[in-house]
Write a protein that holds these residues in place. Sequence first.
Motif, PDB file in Angstrom:
ATOM      1  N   VAL A  41       0.848  -1.206   0.000  1.00  0.00           N
ATOM      2  CA  VAL A  41       0.000   0.000   0.000  1.00  0.00           C
ATOM      3  C   VAL A  41       0.878   1.250   0.000  1.00  0.00           C
ATOM      4  O   VAL A  41       0.604   2.219  -0.711  1.00  0.00           O
ATOM      5  N   LEU A  42       1.968   1.199   0.771  1.00  0.00           N
ATOM      6  CA  LEU A  42       2.889   2.337   0.830  1.00  0.00           C
ATOM      7  C   LEU A  42       3.501   2.607  -0.547  1.00  0.00           C
ATOM      8  O   LEU A  42       3.577   3.752  -1.003  1.00  0.00           O
ATOM      9  N   MET A  43       3.895   1.539  -1.239  1.00  0.00           N
ATOM     10  CA  MET A  43       4.494   1.686  -2.574  1.00  0.00           C
ATOM     11  C   MET A  43       3.472   2.222  -3.575  1.00  0.00           C
ATOM     12  O   MET A  43       3.774   3.075  -4.399  1.00  0.00           O
ATOM     13  N   LEU A  44       2.241   1.716  -3.485  1.00  0.00           N
ATOM     14  CA  LEU A  44       1.182   2.188  -4.393  1.00  0.00           C
ATOM     15  C   LEU A  44       0.875   3.662  -4.142  1.00  0.00           C
ATOM     16  O   LEU A  44       0.648   4.433  -5.079  1.00  0.00           O
ATOM     17  N   THR A  45       0.866   4.056  -2.853  1.00  0.00           N
ATOM     18  CA  THR A  45       0.624   5.459  -2.520  1.00  0.00           C
ATOM     19  C   THR A  45       1.717   6.335  -3.110  1.00  0.00           C
ATOM     20  O   THR A  45       1.451   7.396  -3.678  1.00  0.00           O
ATOM     21  N   PHE A  46       2.963   5.884  -3.010  1.00  0.00           N
ATOM     22  CA  PHE A  46       4.087   6.643  -3.554  1.00  0.00           C
ATOM     23  C   PHE A  46       3.977   6.740  -5.082  1.00  0.00           C
ATOM     24  O   PHE A  46       4.226   7.795  -5.662  1.00  0.00           O
ATOM     25  N   ALA A  47       3.595   5.635  -5.711  1.00  0.00           N
ATOM     26  CA  ALA A  47       3.444   5.638  -7.179  1.00  0.00           C
ATOM     27  C   ALA A  47       2.354   6.619  -7.594  1.00  0.00           C
ATOM     28  O   ALA A  47       2.503   7.354  -8.570  1.00  0.00           O
ATOM     29  N   ASN A  48       1.260   6.654  -6.832  1.00  0.00           N
ATOM     30  CA  ASN A  48       0.192   7.609  -7.129  1.00  0.00           C
ATOM     31  C   ASN A  48       0.665   9.044  -6.933  1.00  0.00           C
ATOM     32  O   ASN A  48       0.326   9.929  -7.701  1.00  0.00           O
ATOM     33  N   PHE A  49       1.457   9.244  -5.885  1.00  0.00           N
ATOM     34  CA  PHE A  49       1.987  10.586  -5.615  1.00  0.00           C
ATOM     35  C   PHE A  49       2.869  11.059  -6.765  1.00  0.00           C
ATOM     36  O   PHE A  49       2.790  12.210  -7.192  1.00  0.00           O
ATOM     37  N   LEU A  50       3.721  10.146  -7.272  1.00  0.00           N
ATOM     38  CA  LEU A  50       4.610  10.513  -8.378  1.00  0.00           C
ATOM     39  C   LEU A  50       3.835  10.950  -9.610  1.00  0.00           C
ATOM     40  O   LEU A  50       4.284  11.781 -10.380  1.00  0.00           O
ATOM     41  N   ARG A  51       2.645  10.362  -9.769  1.00  0.00           N
ATOM     42  CA  ARG A  51       1.814  10.711 -10.943  1.00  0.00           C
ATOM     43  C   ARG A  51       1.012  11.976 -10.730  1.00  0.00           C
ATOM     44  O   ARG A  51       0.432  12.497 -11.665  1.00  0.00           O
ATOM     45  N   SER A  52       0.933  12.462  -9.502  1.00  0.00           N
ATOM     46  CA  SER A  52       0.086  13.621  -9.211  1.00  0.00           C
ATOM     47  C   SER A  52       0.783  14.909  -9.627  1.00  0.00           C
ATOM     48  O   SER A  52       2.015  14.974  -9.639  1.00  0.00           O
ATOM     49  N   PRO A  53      -0.001  15.967  -9.938  1.00  0.00           N
ATOM     50  CA  PRO A  53       0.609  17.218 -10.380  1.00  0.00           C
ATOM     51  C   PRO A  53       1.448  17.902  -9.297  1.00  0.00           C
ATOM     52  O   PRO A  53       2.345  18.652  -9.600  1.00  0.00           O
ATOM     53  N   ILE A  54       1.160  17.610  -8.034  1.00  0.00           N
ATOM     54  CA  ILE A  54       1.893  18.326  -6.984  1.00  0.00           C
ATOM     55  C   ILE A  54       3.241  17.694  -6.666  1.00  0.00           C
ATOM     56  O   ILE A  54       4.028  18.258  -5.926  1.00  0.00           O
ATOM     57  N   SER A  55       3.506  16.515  -7.235  1.00  0.00           N
ATOM     58  CA  SER A  55       4.736  15.814  -6.880  1.00  0.00           C
ATOM     59  C   SER A  55       5.976  16.635  -7.221  1.00  0.00           C
ATOM     60  O   SER A  55       6.970  16.604  -6.497  1.00  0.00           O
ATOM     61  N   GLY A  56       5.883  17.392  -8.332  1.00  0.00           N
ATOM     62  CA  GLY A  56       7.016  18.189  -8.788  1.00  0.00           C
ATOM     63  C   GLY A  56       7.500  19.186  -7.758  1.00  0.00           C
ATOM     64  O   GLY A  56       8.686  19.499  -7.668  1.00  0.00           O
ATOM     65  N   GLN A  57       6.543  19.677  -6.934  1.00  0.00           N
ATOM     66  CA  GLN A  57       6.915  20.669  -5.930  1.00  0.00           C
ATOM     67  C   GLN A  57       7.813  20.070  -4.848  1.00  0.00           C
ATOM     68  O   GLN A  57       8.510  20.783  -4.151  1.00  0.00           O
ATOM     69  N   TYR A  58       7.727  18.773  -4.674  1.00  0.00           N
ATOM     70  CA  TYR A  58       8.490  18.131  -3.608  1.00  0.00           C
ATOM     71  C   TYR A  58       9.685  17.350  -4.130  1.00  0.00           C
ATOM     72  O   TYR A  58      10.467  16.838  -3.352  1.00  0.00           O
ATOM     73  N   LEU A  59       9.793  17.261  -5.441  1.00  0.00           N
ATOM     74  CA  LEU A  59      10.870  16.444  -6.003  1.00  0.00           C
ATOM     75  C   LEU A  59      11.952  17.297  -6.641  1.00  0.00           C
ATOM     76  O   LEU A  59      12.627  16.867  -7.552  1.00  0.00           O
ATOM     77  N   GLY A  60      12.074  18.526  -6.209  1.00  0.00           N
ATOM     78  CA  GLY A  60      13.135  19.394  -6.689  1.00  0.00           C
ATOM     79  C   GLY A  60      12.736  20.204  -7.907  1.00  0.00           C
ATOM     80  O   GLY A  60      11.655  20.028  -8.469  1.00  0.00           O
ATOM     81  N   THR A  61      13.605  21.097  -8.314  1.00  0.00           N
ATOM     82  CA  THR A  61      13.332  21.967  -9.455  1.00  0.00           C
ATOM     83  C   THR A  61      14.481  21.919 -10.445  1.00  0.00           C
ATOM     84  O   THR A  61      15.583  21.474 -10.102  1.00  0.00           O
ATOM     85  N   GLY A  62      14.200  22.390 -11.643  1.00  0.00           N
ATOM     86  CA  GLY A  62      15.222  22.480 -12.675  1.00  0.00           C
ATOM     87  C   GLY A  62      15.064  23.783 -13.428  1.00  0.00           C
ATOM     88  O   GLY A  62      14.255  24.636 -13.050  1.00  0.00           O
ATOM     89  N   THR A  63      15.829  23.949 -14.475  1.00  0.00           N
ATOM     90  CA  THR A  63      15.701  25.162 -15.290  1.00  0.00           C
ATOM     91  C   THR A  63      15.311  24.774 -16.718  1.00  0.00           C
ATOM     92  O   THR A  63      15.562  23.643 -17.150  1.00  0.00           O
TER      93      THR A  63
END
Lengths: 145, 235
Positions: A41-63
């Motif tokens: 369940v934890l892995m599935l939740t993480f996979a869903n999070f990665l697909r969500s639009p807000i994940s980018g805010q927590y996974l760093g930024t680029g240029t």
Amino acid sequence: MPLEESPSLDKYKDGIPEPPQDSSQQQRRVRVLLLASFLVVLMLTFANFLRSPISGQYLGTGTVTGRVFTVNGEPFHGEIVILGVNRSVQTADDGTFLVERVPSGAQSLIILDGKGGTEVRVEVKSGQNQNVGEIIFVGTAMPNQ
Amino acid sequence: MQLGSKPLTSGKGLVEYVLLLGLAVIGIALVLQLAGVRVSDIYCNIADALPGGDSCSQKELCADDFSANLSGWITRQGTAGGVQGGKYCPPSYSLMLNKCSMSNSPKDYTIGLDGAQLNSGNGFGIMFRVQELSTGLAGYAFQYDPGLGGFVFRKWAHNVEINPPLAFVRAPGYDWFGEPHDIQIKVQGDKFTAYIDGVAVLTAQDSSYVSGGGGLRTWDSTQACFDDFEIELIH
């Protein structure tokens, strides 16, 4: 044990019965299954999070960098916007641009001239620069007013 | 086994089995979500199939039959025009937003325009998931567009329409003018489908905007009239 609860000999007429299953072993099995289910369940939740639009805010930024031209081949002067994120810059005189602190993940880069816009999809990676290359700005026809 | 330990162990076992069941349910829901299937859709399909189950049927959110005036609309571009004989005939350049849907900002819905008749000009548009942001209008539009020779789904951002269109289909030989048509756009998740007289003509997919109201738009000397405007929530 009271006498009336004592096993009768009938119980042993086919030999010694199998000992009852160790309940602690059964419990251990259930707990392992519980832990495994929790991890899944934890892995599935993480996979869903990665697909969500807000994940980018927590996974760093680029240029994001690039250069924009008009359909006539001249450097484009206008605004570059990352849709849904509070990031926008003006193009330089030669049409180049650099947008910093863009959340990682799939982003929509919009080039605006005030009358219309051109969209370019870009995949931003954390800590990296994504060069979108040369883009031709094609504004949509505005209605006659 | 000690006397008195049995009930305690059984209780603990039951809690563990309940937890296992709960985790299995959550796991299934997460797998479905990953696969793009919405649990609410499954629930609604089942509920609708049951006798007397209408909990998930479409519910009307906003409607205007244009029998009175345009008090339920906000003019955002051009001029409003007026209502004539129970129909709204906008001027050749206008962008009107429906107040009811803009204030409710619904997510998934069907937006319908009945008796939409184009008499001349380059077309009209039905706006959906429109939001008024500090940077300007943002949302989507479906265009009934003889000017481009087809049907178009477009994105809007910063008060302007964005190129390239989300989807475009040419409609050679289509009779654009002089006939009333019922137009419907089903807006669900990141998928949009446009129907004309019940026939699906174009689909598009985009996830930039998840909610917002509806509106109507005309351009390029369009002469058109619309009979009924309606928004029905999906689930």
